[in-house]
Motif scaffolding. Sequence first.
Motif, PDB file in Angstrom:
ATOM      1  N   TYR A 170      -6.149  27.095  87.348  1.00 58.79           N
ATOM      2  CA  TYR A 170      -6.722  26.866  85.812  1.00 58.79           C
ATOM      3  C   TYR A 170      -8.212  26.163  85.776  1.00 58.79           C
ATOM      4  CZ  TYR A 170      -2.081  27.442  83.808  1.00 58.79           C
ATOM      5  OH  TYR A 170      -0.482  28.292  84.248  1.00 58.79           O
ATOM      6  N   ASN A 171      -9.009  26.479  85.321  1.00 59.57           N
ATOM      7  CA  ASN A 171     -10.485  25.608  85.541  1.00 59.57           C
ATOM      8  C   ASN A 171     -10.043  24.293  84.665  1.00 59.57           C
ATOM      9  OD1 ASN A 171     -11.296  27.393  86.326  1.00 59.57           O
ATOM     10  ND2 ASN A 171     -12.416  28.783  84.173  1.00 59.57           N
ATOM     11  N   ASP A 172     -10.775  23.019  84.895  1.00 56.17           N
ATOM     12  CA  ASP A 172     -10.466  21.963  84.794  1.00 56.17           C
ATOM     13  C   ASP A 172     -11.906  22.185  83.818  1.00 56.17           C
ATOM     14  OD1 ASP A 172     -11.103  18.960  83.900  1.00 56.17           O
ATOM     15  OD2 ASP A 172     -12.176  18.656  86.225  1.00 56.17           O
ATOM     16  N   PRO A 173     -10.467  22.270  82.113  1.00 50.50           N
ATOM     17  CA  PRO A 173     -10.875  21.889  80.561  1.00 50.50           C
ATOM     18  C   PRO A 173     -12.022  20.928  80.536  1.00 50.50           C
ATOM     19  CG  PRO A 173      -8.817  21.989  80.848  1.00 50.50           C
ATOM     20  CD  PRO A 173      -9.128  21.258  82.255  1.00 50.50           C
ATOM     21  N   MET A 174     -12.311  19.388  81.390  1.00 45.64           N
ATOM     22  CA  MET A 174     -13.380  18.846  81.088  1.00 45.64           C
ATOM     23  C   MET A 174     -14.678  19.553  81.881  1.00 45.64           C
ATOM     24  SD  MET A 174     -11.103  16.794  79.658  1.00 45.64           S
ATOM     25  CE  MET A 174     -12.722  16.242  79.176  1.00 45.64           C
ATOM     26  N   THR A 175     -15.166  20.358  82.492  1.00 43.71           N
ATOM     27  CA  THR A 175     -16.314  20.743  83.647  1.00 43.71           C
ATOM     28  C   THR A 175     -15.798  22.546  83.287  1.00 43.71           C
ATOM     29  OG1 THR A 175     -14.677  21.798  85.514  1.00 43.71           O
ATOM     30  CG2 THR A 175     -15.578  19.191  84.896  1.00 43.71           C
ATOM     31  N   GLY A 176     -15.368  22.527  83.012  1.00 43.76           N
ATOM     32  CA  GLY A 176     -14.775  24.213  82.574  1.00 43.76           C
ATOM     33  C   GLY A 176     -14.965  25.490  84.133  1.00 43.76           C
ATOM     34  N   LYS A 177     -14.818  24.100  85.617  1.00 44.79           N
ATOM     35  CA  LYS A 177     -14.812  24.879  86.519  1.00 44.79           C
ATOM     36  C   LYS A 177     -13.371  24.617  86.795  1.00 44.79           C
ATOM     37  CE  LYS A 177     -19.920  24.617  87.415  1.00 44.79           C
ATOM     38  NZ  LYS A 177     -20.651  24.104  87.523  1.00 44.79           N
ATOM     39  N   ALA A 178     -13.168  25.736  88.175  1.00 48.61           N
ATOM     40  CA  ALA A 178     -11.428  25.000  89.532  1.00 48.61           C
ATOM     41  C   ALA A 178     -12.417  24.393  89.908  1.00 48.61           C
ATOM     42  CB  ALA A 178     -11.667  26.814  89.467  1.00 48.61           C
ATOM     43  N   ASP A 179     -13.140  23.297  89.462  1.00 48.97           N
ATOM     44  CA  ASP A 179     -13.822  22.556  90.786  1.00 48.97           C
ATOM     45  C   ASP A 179     -12.950  21.180  90.696  1.00 48.97           C
ATOM     46  OD1 ASP A 179     -14.316  21.215  88.650  1.00 48.97           O
ATOM     47  OD2 ASP A 179     -16.068  21.221  88.794  1.00 48.97           O
ATOM     48  N   TRP A 180     -11.933  21.250  91.631  1.00 44.76           N
ATOM     49  CA  TRP A 180     -10.628  20.009  91.060  1.00 44.76           C
ATOM     50  C   TRP A 180     -10.440  19.435  92.344  1.00 44.76           C
ATOM     51  CZ3 TRP A 180      -7.886  19.382  86.774  1.00 44.76           C
ATOM     52  CH2 TRP A 180      -7.635  20.575  86.261  1.00 44.76           C
ATOM     53  N   ALA A 181     -10.676  18.651  92.797  1.00 38.25           N
ATOM     54  CA  ALA A 181     -10.569  17.467  93.698  1.00 38.25           C
ATOM     55  C   ALA A 181      -9.203  17.248  94.058  1.00 38.25           C
ATOM     56  CB  ALA A 181     -10.733  15.743  93.553  1.00 38.25           C
ATOM     57  N   LEU A 182      -8.432  16.762  95.541  1.00 36.21           N
ATOM     58  CA  LEU A 182      -7.490  17.120  95.709  1.00 36.21           C
ATOM     59  C   LEU A 182      -7.044  15.721  96.234  1.00 36.21           C
ATOM     60  CD1 LEU A 182      -7.350  20.527  98.005  1.00 36.21           C
ATOM     61  CD2 LEU A 182      -6.606  20.427  95.595  1.00 36.21           C
ATOM     62  N   VAL A 183      -5.709  15.308  95.559  1.00 35.39           N
ATOM     63  CA  VAL A 183      -5.299  14.128  96.498  1.00 35.39           C
ATOM     64  C   VAL A 183      -4.574  14.126  97.649  1.00 35.39           C
ATOM     65  CG1 VAL A 183      -3.826  13.008  96.113  1.00 35.39           C
ATOM     66  CG2 VAL A 183      -5.423  12.839  94.069  1.00 35.39           C
ATOM     67  N   GLU A 184      -4.755  13.767  98.532  1.00 33.14           N
ATOM     68  CA  GLU A 184      -4.548  14.182  99.894  1.00 33.14           C
ATOM     69  C   GLU A 184      -2.709  14.051  99.623  1.00 33.14           C
ATOM     70  OE1 GLU A 184      -6.610  12.895 103.176  1.00 33.14           O
ATOM     71  OE2 GLU A 184      -8.313  14.143 102.458  1.00 33.14           O
ATOM     72  N   ALA A 185      -2.593  14.115 101.345  1.00 39.72           N
ATOM     73  CA  ALA A 185      -0.780  13.740 100.846  1.00 39.72           C
ATOM     74  C   ALA A 185      -0.191  13.420 102.546  1.00 39.72           C
ATOM     75  CB  ALA A 185       0.448  15.118 100.764  1.00 39.72           C
ATOM     76  N   PRO A 186       0.822  12.011 102.364  1.00 43.12           N
ATOM     77  CA  PRO A 186       0.655  11.605 103.779  1.00 43.12           C
ATOM     78  C   PRO A 186       1.190  12.720 104.721  1.00 43.12           C
ATOM     79  CG  PRO A 186       1.757  10.269 102.807  1.00 43.12           C
ATOM     80  CD  PRO A 186       1.242  11.267 101.927  1.00 43.12           C
TER      81      PRO A 186
END
Length: 206
Positions: free
Chosen positions: A134-150
Motif C-alpha cells: 500500500y501507499n502511505d496515505p500521508m505521502t501518497g507513495k510506498a516510501d515506508w521506513a522499516l523498523v528493524e527487528a532483533p
Amino acid sequence: MSGTDRRLITNPAFFGRARQSPGRVRLVAENRRQTPAKKKPVPAFLLQRGFTYLGVLLVVALMGFGLAAFGELYSHASQREKERELLFVGEQFTNAIASYYNKSPGAKVYTKKMDDLLEDKRFPMPQHHLRRVYNDPMTGKADWALVEAPGGGFMGVHSVSEQTPIKSGSFSAKNAAFEDAENYTKWMFTYSPVGLVGAVAQGAPR
C-alpha cells in the motif's frame, strides 16, 4: 468748446456724478465678492454607485473569510481521513508481518524483503500474507521506513511524514504508543511476539 459743454463742466452736478459713479461700481463689485457660491449637490446616481462599491467590497471580504475557513476545515477533514487510512494500512502490514513470522517453517524469523510478504516462497505453495504494498496515505507513495527487528529482517513499518497528527488520543490498546506523537514517524506499526527481547531500531525508508 461749445456752450453746452461749457455748461456741463461748470455745473457742480456733473462732477458729483463723476465722483459718485466709481463708488457705485465698487459697491456692486464688493457685493458680488461677498455673495457665497452655492455648492452643487452630488448627483444621486454617484451616491448610489458609492454605496454599491462599498457593498461589493464587503461581500468580497466576507467571501474571502468564508473561503479561508472552509479551506481550513476541508484540510483538517482531509488529514483526518488520511489518518484513518494510515491506521488501516498499518494494521494490514502488522498482520502480514505477524503471519510471515508465525508461519515460518522451523525457526521463527522476520521477513527481510517487502516482496516476501506478497509471495512467500518458503513453501511448496507460495503464501500471500499481504495483498499489495500500500501507499502511505500521508505521502501518497510506498516510501515506508522499516523498523528493524532483533536478529535481522524488519518487524514493522512507519510513515516518513514529519507532519503533526491531528489525532492525539483514543487509540486502540495496541496503538497506545501513538498518543501525543510529535509526527507520523512515531506511529510505528510493528509485530512483536510475547517474550521477544531486543531493542527496536528505526530503519531507513526504502
